[in-house]
Design an enzyme around this catalytic site. Sequence first.
Site, PDB file in Angstrom:
ATOM      1  N   GLU A  97      31.038  16.511  -7.130  1.00  0.00           N
ATOM      2  CA  GLU A  97      32.270  15.873  -7.611  1.00  0.00           C
ATOM      3  C   GLU A  97      33.388  15.919  -6.574  1.00  0.00           C
ATOM      4  O   GLU A  97      34.420  16.555  -6.782  1.00  0.00           O
ATOM      5  CB  GLU A  97      32.746  16.573  -8.902  1.00  0.00           C
ATOM      6  CG  GLU A  97      31.725  16.451 -10.025  1.00  0.00           C
ATOM      7  CD  GLU A  97      32.150  17.190 -11.285  1.00  0.00           C
ATOM      8  OE1 GLU A  97      31.830  16.692 -12.376  1.00  0.00           O
ATOM      9  OE2 GLU A  97      32.772  18.260 -11.216  1.00  0.00           O
ATOM     10  N   HIS A 104      36.630  20.849  -5.556  1.00  0.00           N
ATOM     11  CA  HIS A 104      36.784  22.039  -6.419  1.00  0.00           C
ATOM     12  C   HIS A 104      37.409  23.207  -5.645  1.00  0.00           C
ATOM     13  O   HIS A 104      37.001  24.346  -5.805  1.00  0.00           O
ATOM     14  CB  HIS A 104      35.422  22.462  -6.998  1.00  0.00           C
ATOM     15  CG  HIS A 104      34.860  21.478  -7.975  1.00  0.00           C
ATOM     16  ND1 HIS A 104      35.173  21.501  -9.321  1.00  0.00           N
ATOM     17  CD2 HIS A 104      34.018  20.429  -7.806  1.00  0.00           C
ATOM     18  CE1 HIS A 104      34.532  20.516  -9.945  1.00  0.00           C
ATOM     19  NE2 HIS A 104      33.826  19.844  -9.046  1.00  0.00           N
ATOM     20  N   ASP A 138      36.719  27.635  -7.822  1.00  0.00           N
ATOM     21  CA  ASP A 138      36.957  26.271  -8.292  1.00  0.00           C
ATOM     22  C   ASP A 138      38.452  25.978  -8.195  1.00  0.00           C
ATOM     23  O   ASP A 138      39.224  26.829  -7.740  1.00  0.00           O
ATOM     24  CB  ASP A 138      36.425  26.082  -9.724  1.00  0.00           C
ATOM     25  CG  ASP A 138      35.865  24.675  -9.927  1.00  0.00           C
ATOM     26  OD1 ASP A 138      36.631  23.708  -9.722  1.00  0.00           O
ATOM     27  OD2 ASP A 138      34.679  24.538 -10.253  1.00  0.00           O
TER      28      ASP A 138
HETATM   29  C1  TNX Z   1      30.233  19.120 -14.231  1.00  0.00           C
HETATM   30  S1  TNX Z   1      27.771  20.321 -12.860  1.00  0.00           S
HETATM   31  C2  TNX Z   1      30.553  20.024 -13.226  1.00  0.00           C
HETATM   32  C3  TNX Z   1      31.384  21.188 -13.555  1.00  0.00           C
HETATM   33  C4  TNX Z   1      31.926  21.130 -14.958  1.00  0.00           C
HETATM   34  C5  TNX Z   1      30.855  20.664 -15.922  1.00  0.00           C
HETATM   35  C6  TNX Z   1      31.310  20.646 -17.354  1.00  0.00           C
HETATM   36  C7  TNX Z   1      28.713  20.228 -11.721  1.00  0.00           C
HETATM   37  C8  TNX Z   1      28.079  20.398 -10.449  1.00  0.00           C
HETATM   38  N1  TNX Z   1      30.025  19.978 -11.952  1.00  0.00           N
HETATM   39  O1  TNX Z   1      32.432  21.295 -12.612  1.00  0.00           O
HETATM   40  O2  TNX Z   1      32.389  22.397 -15.304  1.00  0.00           O
HETATM   41  O3  TNX Z   1      30.424  19.380 -15.546  1.00  0.00           O
HETATM   42  O4  TNX Z   1      30.254  20.376 -18.229  1.00  0.00           O
END
Ligand code: TNX
Length: 550
Positions: A318, A255, A184
């Site tokens: 994301e 990430h 990440d």
């Molecule tokens: C969303 S779930 C994310 C993570 C974070 C998390 C915190 C996902 C695919 N991405 O990067 O750690 O929320 O709750």
Amino acid sequence: MGRRARPRDPYRAGPVNATIPAPARRTPGEGRFTFTATTPLSADPALAGAAQWLRGALTPATGLPLPEGPGGVELRLVAGLGPEEYRLTATSGSVLIEATGPAGAFYGAQTLRQLLDPAAFRAGRTGDRAWSIPAVEIADAPQYGWRGCLIDVARHFLPKNDLLRYIDLLAAHKLNVLHLHLTDDQGWRLEIRKYPRLTEVGAWRRESPVGAARHQRFDGRPHGGFYSQDDIREIVSYAADRFVTIVPEIDLPGHTQAAIAAYPELGNLDERLPVRTEWGVGENVLNVADATIAFFTDVLDEVLELFPGRYVCVGGDEVPKTQWNESVPAKERIRELGLHDADELQSWLMRHFTDYLLARGRSPLGWDELLEGGLPPGVTVAAWRGDKCAVLAVRAGHDVVVSPFSETYLDFRQADGDQEPVPIGSVTSLRAVHAFDPVPGGLGDEERGRILGAQAALWTEHIDSPRLLDYMAFPRLAAFAEAMWSGARDFEDFLARLAVHERRLDALGVEYRPAGGPHPWQRRPDAPGHPRTRAEIDAQLARWTSSLRL
Ligand code: TNX
């Protein structure tokens, strides 16, 4: 005359009825089977692994040598059961575990350990005691093949020995998938021979936030760690011996700031970036150059060598498109390929990796954001943003593993109030996790078959130690395991069994959340959170998925 004790309800009394997850079927018998120093243990050669595990688990705790031989406890190979199904028949004279495969025998052995006194979960003896189990007939099989848990070892590194302990904990709850979030923005945790800077530079950061991002507090303390390739081989084989498959995740193309810090040519900017020291979604994503694709293809080659399981997660979650929308090479790619926008560019990029995995006989797993630019063919979708994403992915013909964040994210707080350590998200109570049903409403029978199962998620921005990991994971992971395995719905009954199960967790040294709230030493007044209401979380979900049409 004093009051007579109420007759004991056979379905509530004693460990025979206190197994977690609850088995599919269970019929109490008469009497008990008592172990002695000469009680033998035997297994069909095909089930020898389960017998070896059972002896290894029980002998240190009980002192019972369980010598090889007929009679006593037998693991017998039978035809016609499912791969994870087993039958356990205990009478006063013998204990028989029947299975068609090693995984079923292993789950039968796990159940047998739960039928013993909770002291059977210790690593050594605590004194002389008689070891016995109640007579019972159990016929048991899981509802879902994917009963998983994600552990984010990137935000906070989980040392190898703690990870091995979690594999034991997952197996004790009959969970069979460990999704390892290895990379990440804040850390790269996997040694890659070809690119040593990924761990030399990417495996540590200068400092970490204390509490939620908005408080802008930092600890000034370096954090890091990584798994060597031999560590990974050890972890994978330890997990395999416990019928846990590891799904590695190399999160792409967002990430990735830790990788970009190690190899700046992977990024979109001309500046050198540090390994990220803040939480939240970062803007720094990979560029779309051929060299970057080749780099991560090399990384995947080493991942495939290390992780023999069918599924490999390539992320896709994301990904802010800000840098691509401003980048000349990214805009050129979009034009060249005749794509509409940066969302489609992401799907194009991801398809390199998903096709690469498919060509090598593996199944790519990707987060549901991939829906936005069109799902690459053959990808299994990890649906975290609710039912709508899961249903869309199923209707597009994809297999789906659900992990809805408002129900299965165990980094979310367990109760209201300011006592919970680093309260974020909405409240995900033990009761709600126990009631969790992985199949979204509105799916037809055939469509339901596309839901492989579910996973709980331990994201670790705010879980900075194995002790806090225990607190956030348990007892909710026990409730999740029950929801996935048998789907038993009686929460009061679960609580009665949990009272016994907590003695097991105590014996294992698991620092679970007490029902009444945290011990004083489990609180984190130093790390303020950002608690939200369920309505706020639901509104966020609706915003995220508003552009998706069912
Ligand atoms: C969303 S779930 C994310 C993570 C974070 C998390 C915190 C996902 C695919 N991405 O990067 O750690 O929320 O709750």
